[in-house]
Structures are given as structure tokens and as C-alpha cells.
Design an enzyme around this catalytic site. Structure first.
Site, PDB file in Angstrom:
ATOM      1  N   GLY A 108      86.807  27.020 125.342  1.00 24.18           N
ATOM      2  CA  GLY A 108      86.746  26.791 123.911  1.00 24.18           C
ATOM      3  C   GLY A 108      86.397  28.075 123.195  1.00 24.18           C
ATOM      4  O   GLY A 108      86.056  29.083 123.821  1.00 24.18           O
ATOM      5  N   ASP A 127      71.327  26.318 115.416  1.00 23.68           N
ATOM      6  CA  ASP A 127      72.726  25.902 115.292  1.00 23.68           C
ATOM      7  C   ASP A 127      72.942  24.559 115.994  1.00 23.68           C
ATOM      8  O   ASP A 127      73.832  24.414 116.815  1.00 23.68           O
ATOM      9  CB  ASP A 127      73.660  26.987 115.838  1.00 23.68           C
ATOM     10  CG  ASP A 127      75.040  26.934 115.197  1.00 23.68           C
ATOM     11  OD1 ASP A 127      75.219  26.137 114.253  1.00 23.68           O
ATOM     12  OD2 ASP A 127      75.926  27.674 115.635  1.00 23.68           O
TER      13      ASP A 127
END
Ligand SMILES: *[C@@H]1O[C@H](CO)[C@@H](O)[C@H](O)[C@H]1NC(C)=O
Ligand SMILES: *[C@@H]1O[C@H](CO)[C@@H](O)[C@H](O)[C@H]1NC(C)=O
Ligand SMILES: *[C@@H]1O[C@H](CO)[C@@H](O)[C@H](O)[C@H]1NC(C)=O
Ligand SMILES: *[C@@H]1O[C@H](CO)[C@@H](O)[C@H](O)[C@H]1NC(C)=O
Ligand SMILES: *[C@@H]1O[C@H](CO)[C@@H](O)[C@H](O)[C@H]1NC(C)=O
Ligand SMILES: *[C@@H]1O[C@H](CO)[C@@H](O)[C@H](O)[C@H]1NC(C)=O
Ligand SMILES: *[C@@H]1O[C@H](CO)[C@@H](O)[C@H](O)[C@H]1NC(C)=O
Ligand SMILES: *[C@@H]1O[C@H](CO)[C@@H](O)[C@H](O)[C@H]1NC(C)=O
Length: 674
Positions: A355, A473
Site C-alpha cells: 500500500g 495519526d
């Protein structure tokens, strides 16, 4: 049928024990020393008579079929006759706990399965024909990998597959002990391989297929592992081939069949276990054979050992001469070599790409020496400024151990780039299960487990360790799922790199839009409260199956506002993900949605701490009265929307797809906030 005479020619007499009159095929191979099976792919016979289907680490397929057609029924509409088969097999993996793919006994209209794919397709089907009725394939899979797209139950199971890899019946591998009738686990794959005997029987009258397993030399258990009632007559054609199929992926695996017996319409002949060939040894214990080959060879090998150790020492010396700054030396165990990571990821091939996120691309890899599967993140980073501080932090984060955190194994620095090495998570990131419909989604139980896990991981970062670690995050795409579908937080600390890297005066805000707390955009400071805010957005994401901010023609849809509007209408459950169907616990969904709302409170002081979050989730603390937080008067908002009223909330009357351009609810909250 004139098939019978052919069989006698085809099967070497030494191996052929019985061939009964009539159309009913029967054959037995106690080892395959001079067998005449039809092989393709990488299948071959070894010199000692093993049928070695595979032995490799590249995605490849292997098939071994009895070379002649077998009569399964007399006419098109007739029912399928009874048959039974038994075989002894072994699946060897190169290292403990990780395994390549499995194998299958297969009944197929073609000899070999042309066009079938390797890896998870087991050489049986491919992406385009999986599940197609026209395949006419029945298989018994012995599967050692859990593939969620095929609804596999675990990574060690037996399944009956009709025309596709979504098994019609399956069970964890094992057997029911005679007498006690207790279930005993059986590991299909083992370091070096373990011999297992399998029996597959179809009872034509009852239309029942039984599969039984047992460890080698344990007699066939009376209770089958798996019994599946299904009339095979529409699947099986009059004449079919029988054989084995298997495949390899990128992890080393080898599949062996040691002996095989098959009988149509009758009792299968027992294998003679003592005649079966031996499995190859995994570790080379053949030093003694070297002796018999002669002294010269020993001398030669001694010399080569001497030479290679000299080379080794020279290499070692050179390694220490590599460019590594002094301050890095103490991080030895956490420092990886570029070369190893390069080999591990096959040169950062696109095929290994898992990814790409905001901070860089992530590749899958297998470390060359330890054979451990890892994920390698490539972060481009030109600035040397702040690097030392950052690496120090990375190394200290490497000491964090928690079952809901993705373990950071180490790092590697090369020109303009930083490589971070993480534990590999086979099931990928959570967001793809939430958003990539129609690929499989998670049910509520699984989602709740992920939420509990992530909460516990974040709590550990905030309060469970010697230092407070701020994730910065938290979001669904940073939550990875391990093989048991536990949620694990990844990527912690990475946002920090960009803090350190930039000039101290300009506080650059890092994180992801939609998860950034309002005060963070003002002060630029990340705190545990800002993590809680992002966690709130994450909760809503998981329960609603939507991103925090989504775009439609009529404007942006702010998830938190929408959930709030549902709550204020008194139907907070309207916000839940419709993909959950009806299989969910309403109280839990409601709890998660409400918790998402209070965590998203624009006032950091009004947000709960992660300790409270956990107590609330676990029911140890009553849910705070939502109105007591007076959401409507304090405001729920995303910081970047300040001053904007250009967004929409769904029109409840027209359901999920229709959104009316409206700013009523959200705007009232927004304006109420200041
Ligand atoms: C093996 O089987 C093939 C295919 O049926 C056949 O052509 C060949 O003659 C057989 N060989 C032996 C030695 O039986
Ligand atoms: C299987 O492959 C491994 C690694 O490539 C090799 O060392 C081994 O000799 C092979 N075994 C057989 C039986 O071919
Ligand atoms: C098989 O059954 C189908 C429908 O049930 C019928 O149309 C067909 O004629 C039958 N075939 C034979 C050979 O009996
Ligand atoms: C097919 O024919 C054989 C021989 O005539 C008979 O023994 C067998 O039972 C038949 N099978 C089916 C399914 O009718
Ligand atoms: C491998 O499996 C064994 C036994 O199941 C277990 O004790 C061990 O911790 C596992 N190792 C890893 C690296 O998961
Ligand atoms: C899938 O398998 C079928 C049947 O063997 C074959 O016809 C088809 O070409 C294959 N498709 C692909 C994409 O390989
Ligand atoms: C078996 O599974 C296939 C694929 O999922 C499905 O098409 C078929 O209907 C199933 N059959 C039974 C009897 O469950
Ligand atoms: C069998 O394996 C399953 C899953 O791996 C495990 O939950 C169970 O405890 C095991 N049972 C025994 C008797 O070892």
C-alpha cells in the site's frame, strides 16, 4: 466400457493390488516408484518414490492426476456412484508458524486444471472462474492459509469445495478420537512435514461426502471430521479425472503424497504404510555419507569452509566500514542492512507493494536469514536535520510491546530515504474492509473486537508505558488486522519525523484531515487529547462504514455532524453501517456511536481520556449522560471547517443516497460553539 483393459496396462503390476471386474476402477499406489500419473506444473516423482507436488517459493501450480477417465455414473441423469479414496500426505513448511498454501484432492473433468492460478487458488481455480457452475470440480482442500475473501475459517482447515474456493463445508483440521470421541487438533503443516492420512468417501445412496483425517499410523477414526450432504450428480459428469492439486506462494512450502488408493463402488484397499517412501530430511544430516564419498571431498569442503570464513571476516570488516554514524552504533540490533531489505522485498518490486500512504510506500518482504515476514515502509526524507533525534525515538518505540500495536522491528537509513521495518500483518488494513465494497466486510462482533483492541493499544501508548507516546495519526487505514483479526495500531511516531524535520519555528501540523482536533490546527500541538479526538473519528468510521469527510455533489458530508443529527433526532442507530445487516448488538453500536461523539468534542477538556474510554467500552463505567456534555451548546466540529457552511447532511427521508444541501444541524452546532 473398454476402459478396464487399459488400466491393467497403465498401472505397473507391482503397485496395482486390485482391479475389480466391471466398470469400477480401483487402484493403489504404495509409493509412486514406477507410477504413471499425469503430472504438470512443478509436480514430479522423487527417486525414492514420493509424489512431490511442489517445493518452492515462487507462485506455481502442480497437478498429479490418475491418467485415465473414471466412470462416476452411468448416464447423465443418473446419480453418482459411491467411491472412496485414501492417501497419505505431508505439507512441509520452511519455518515454524508460517506456512505456504495448501493442497487438495480433486475430481475434475480435465486432466490437470489448465488456467488455474497459484497461491491461494491452490491450482484449482482462477479469479475469473472461481465459483462458476460450469467448472464441474469437486475438491477437498487441506488449506494452511486463512483467506478471508474465501471465508476461510482459520489457517489450518479442511474444506469441501464445489466449483469454487468458498468451501461448502469446512472444519478445523483434526480428528475425533475413537472411544473418548474427543476432538484432537492436527497441524496440516509442520517444519519438515508431518505425515497425515486422509480418507474421502462419497456414499451414493445417502448422497453424503465424508472426510476423515488421522495422524500417520493411527487407524481411521470412526467419526468423520466432516460430513456433507449434497447430491453431486449435477456437478460430477459421467466420466471424470481424479488427482491432486497444490500451489506455492511466496512462502516456502512443499507438498508430498506418499501413497494413494482409490476405489469406485466399494471399499478402498488399505495402504501398506510400511511400504511408503520416507519424507526428505529438512536438515542435512548427511555428513556420514560424505565420508563414504571420500576424503577428497572432505578436504575440498574444509578448504571451502576456510575460504568462506576468510571471506566472511573480510565482509564483516567491510560491513563495519559502512557509512554509519557513531551515534547509530549502539542501535545495532535495530539497524537493518539495506541489502537484506532489498533482498527481502525482491528489490522493492511493485508486486510486493502492500500500500501507499501519506508517508510513503509499504512493501511486503521475507528477511533472508530469519525468513520472518515483514512490512517495510519507505519514507523519503531528504533532511538530515532532526534525524538523530528521530532515530532515537524510533529505537525507543521499538521497545514498545503490546498485542494491539504493530511491532516496529527496526530501521535502515540510506540516501534520502528511511526504511522502517514492521511486523507483517496478513489481513491488511481495516479501511479496506470498511470501504472497498463489495469486498468482504467485518461483522459487528469483529468490528467491536477491533475497537477494543485499538483502544487498548492507544491506552498503552498514552498511559501504559514509561513515556507518554502520542500516536498523532489514528485512523482506520493505520489500523492493521493480524491473522486473528485483532486490530493493531501501526505507524506510531511517524508523524513526528515531519515535526523534527521542519524548522522549529514553523509548527507544521501533521495528521490527516478529518481526524485533526480543532485546537491542534490552532496551536500545532499534539496531545493525548488530540489522539482521543482522532480515535472518536475512528469509532464513527467503524460503526458507520464511512469516512470522516466524504464528498458528494452537494458538498462535503461531515460524519460527526451527521451522527449528531441522528442522535438529536433520537435515532442514533440510523447512522450505523447498513452493511452490518441485522447481525449487531444495538447497545454496543449505540455506545460506540455516542462514544465517538464525545471523543469528537471540540473542547479538549470535555473529551474522555483513553482510560475512561476503555472503562466505558468494557462497561466498568456508566456512559456519561450525553446531554450533560451539552454537545449542542459547546459544539462538535472539525477545525478546518470553521467559518464554512458549505456542507450537507443526509436527508433522512430519502435514505443514505439522497443528501440534501443543508447546513441546518451542523451549522447550528458550529455557531453554537462560539
Ligand atoms: C502412461 O500414461 C500415458 C497416458 O495415458 C500413456 O500414453 C503411456 O503409455 C503410459 N506409460 C506407461 C509406461 O504405462
Ligand atoms: C526443496 O527446495 C529446497 C529449497 O529450494 C531445497 O533445498 C531442497 O533440496 C528441495 N527438496 C527437494 C526434495 O527437492
Ligand atoms: C435428464 O434430465 C433432464 C431434465 O431433468 C431431461 O431434460 C433430460 O432429457 C434427461 N436426460 C436423460 C438422458 O434422461
Ligand atoms: C452403473 O452400472 C453398473 C453396472 O451395470 C452398476 O453396477 C452400477 O450400480 C451403476 N451405477 C449407477 C450409479 O447406477
Ligand atoms: C510459534 O508457535 C509456537 C507453538 O504454537 C509458539 O509457542 C510460538 O510462540 C510461535 N512463534 C511465533 C514467532 O509466533
Ligand atoms: C481461468 O480458468 C479457465 C478454465 O480453465 C480458463 O478458461 C480461463 O482462461 C482462465 N482465466 C484466466 C484469467 O486465467
Ligand atoms: C456450494 O458453494 C458454491 C459456491 O459458494 C455455491 O454456488 C453452491 O450453491 C454451494 N452448494 C451448496 C449445496 O451449498
Ligand atoms: C485446537 O486449535 C484451536 C485453534 O488453533 C485452539 O483454539 C484449541 O484450543 C486447540 N485444541 C486443543 C485440544 O489443542
Amino acid at each position: 466400457m473398454a476402459m478396464c483393459s487399459n488400466f491393467i496396462l497403465a498401472i505397473p503390476l507391482t503397485l496395482l493390488a486390485s482391479l475389480v471386474a466391471g466398470d469400477d476402477v480401483g487402484f493403489i499406489y504404495n509409493g509412486f516408484r514406477s507410477a504413471n500419473l499425469s503430472l504438470d506444473g512443478i509436480a514430479e516423482f522423487t527417486s525414492n518414490g514420493l509424489l512431490k507436488l511442489t517445493n518452492g517459493t515462487r507462485p506455481q501450480t502442480a497437478h498429479a492426476f490418475y491418467p485415465h477417465l473414471v466412470n462416476f455414473k452411468n448416464s447423465t441423469n443418473a446419480s453418482v456412484s459411491s467411491f472412496s479414496t485414501t492417501f497419505v500426505f505431508a505439507i512441509a513448511s520452511g519455518y515454524p508458524n508460517v506456512s505456504g498454501h495448501g493442497m487438495a484432492f480433486v475430481i475434475s473433468p480435465t486432466k490437470g486444471l489448465p488456467g488455474a492460478s497459484a497461491a491461494q487458488y491452490l491450482g484449482l481455480f482462477n479469479d475469473s472462474n472461481n465459483g462458476n457452475d460450469r467448472n464441474h470440480v469437486v475438491a477437498v482442500e487441506l488449506d494452511t492459509v486463512q483467506n478471508l475473501p474465501f471465508n476461510d475459517i482459520n489457517d489450518n482447515h479442511v474444506g469441501i469445495d464445489i466449483n469454487g474456493l468458498n468451501s461448502n463445508a469446512s472444519s478445523p483440521a483434526g480428528y475425533y478420537e475413537d472411544g473418548s470421541r474427543q476432538f484432537r487438533n492436527l497441524s496440516l503443516t509442520m517444519l519438515g512435514g508431518q505425515r497425515i492420512q486422509a480418507w474421502v468417501e462419497y456414499h451414493g445412496l445417502e448422497k453424503r461426502m465424508d472426510v476423515t483425517l488421522a495422524p500417520f499410523r493411527v487407524p481411521k477414526p470412526k467419526t468423520p471430521l466432516l460430513s456433507f450432504f449434497h447430491d453431486l450428480s449435477s456437478v460430477v459428469k459421467n466420466e471424470m479425472y481424479v488427482g491432486f492439486s497444490s500451489s506455492t506462494g511466496v512462502i516456502f512450502a512443499s507438498h508430498y503424497v506418499l501413497g494413494w488408493s482409490f476405489k469406485m463402488n466399494g471399499q478402498v484397499q488399505e495402504l501398506s504404510l510400511s511400504q511408503l517412501p520416507n519424507l526428505p530430511r529438512l536438515s542435512p544430516k548427511k555428513r556420514s555419507r560424505l565420508l563414504t564419498i571420500g576424503v577428497p571431498l572432505i578436504l575440498a569442503s574444509l578448504i571451502s569452509v576456510a575460504v568462506s570464513s576468510v571471506v566472511y571476516f573480510i565482509r564483516r570488516k567491510r560491513k563495519f566500514a559502512e557509512v554509519v554514524e557513531d551515534w547509530e552504533l549502539e542501535y545495532g540490533p535495530h539497524r537493518f542492512k539495506v541489502k537484506d531489505l532489498y533482498i527481502a522485498t525482491k528489490g522493492f518490486k511493485d508486486k510486493e507493494l502492500l500500500g501507499a500512504g501519506g508517508f510513503g510506500k509499504v512493501y511486503r518482504g521475507v528477511l533472508p536469514t530469519s525468513k520472518v515476514e515483514v512490512a517495510v515502509k519507505r519514507v523519503s526524507h531528504e533532511s538530515r536535520q532532526g534525524m538523530k533525534e528521530f532515530i532515537t525515538e524510533i529505537v525507543s518505540l521499538g521497545h514498545l510491546r503490546h498485542r494491539n500495536l504493530v511491532q516496529l522491528l527496526g530501521y535502515c537509513r540510506c540516501k534520502g530515504e528511511l526504511l522502517l521495518v514492521y511486523e507483517y500483518m496478513p489481513n491488511g488494513s481495516l479501511d479496506k474492509y470498511l470501504y472497498n465494497q463489495p469486498s468482504p466486510t467485518l461483522n459487528w462482533r469483529q468490528r467491536f473486537k477491533v475497537i477494543e483492541g485499538v483502544a487498548s493499544g492507544l491506552f498503552y501508548l498514552h498511559q501504559g508505558w514509561e513515556q507518554v507516546v502520542i500516536h498523532r495519526d489514528v485512523k482506520a487505514s493505520n489500523v492493521l488486522l493480524d491473522e486473528k483479526l485483532n486490530g493493531r495500531l501501526g505507524d506510531f511516531g511517524l508523524a513526528r519525523l515531519y515535526d523534527h524535520g521542519t524548522e522549529p519555528q514553523t509548527t507544521r501540523v501533521v495528521g490527516t484531515l478529518g481526524y485533526l482536533a480543532p485546537e491542534q490546527t490552532r496551536t500545532g500541538k499534539a496531545t493525548p487529547c488530540t489522539d482521543v479526538f482522532a480515535f472518536g473519528a475512528f469509532l464513527l468510521e467503524v460503526a458507520c462504514g464511512r469516512r470522516p469527510i466524504s464528498h458528494s455533489q452537494t458538498g462535503d458530508i461531515i460524519l460527526v455532524d451527521w451522527v449528531y443529527s441522528c442522535w438529536s433526532k433520537g435515532d442514533i442507530l440510523e447512522a450505523k453501517d447498513p452493511n452490518l445487516g441485522s447481525d449487531y448488538v444495538a447497545e454496543e453500536v449505540e455506545l460506540v456511536l455516542k462514544l465517538g461523539l464525545i471523543c469528537s468534542h471540540s473542547d479538549p477538556k470535555a473529551r474522555p481520556t483513553m482510560r475512561h474510554v476503555i472503562q466505558i467500552i468494557e462497561g466498568d463505567m456508566p456512559f456519561p449522560e450525553l446531554s450533560s456534555f451539552s454537545l449542542s451548546s459547546c459544539g462538535l466540529t472539525f477545525a478546518h471547517l470553521e467559518g464554512s457552511d458549505d456542507f450537507a447532511v443526509p436527508d433522512s427521508s430519502s435514505g443514505r443516497t439522497g443528501f440534501s444541501h443543508s447546513s441546518t444541524v451542523a451549522a447550528s452546532i458550529l455557531s453554537g460553539g462560539r
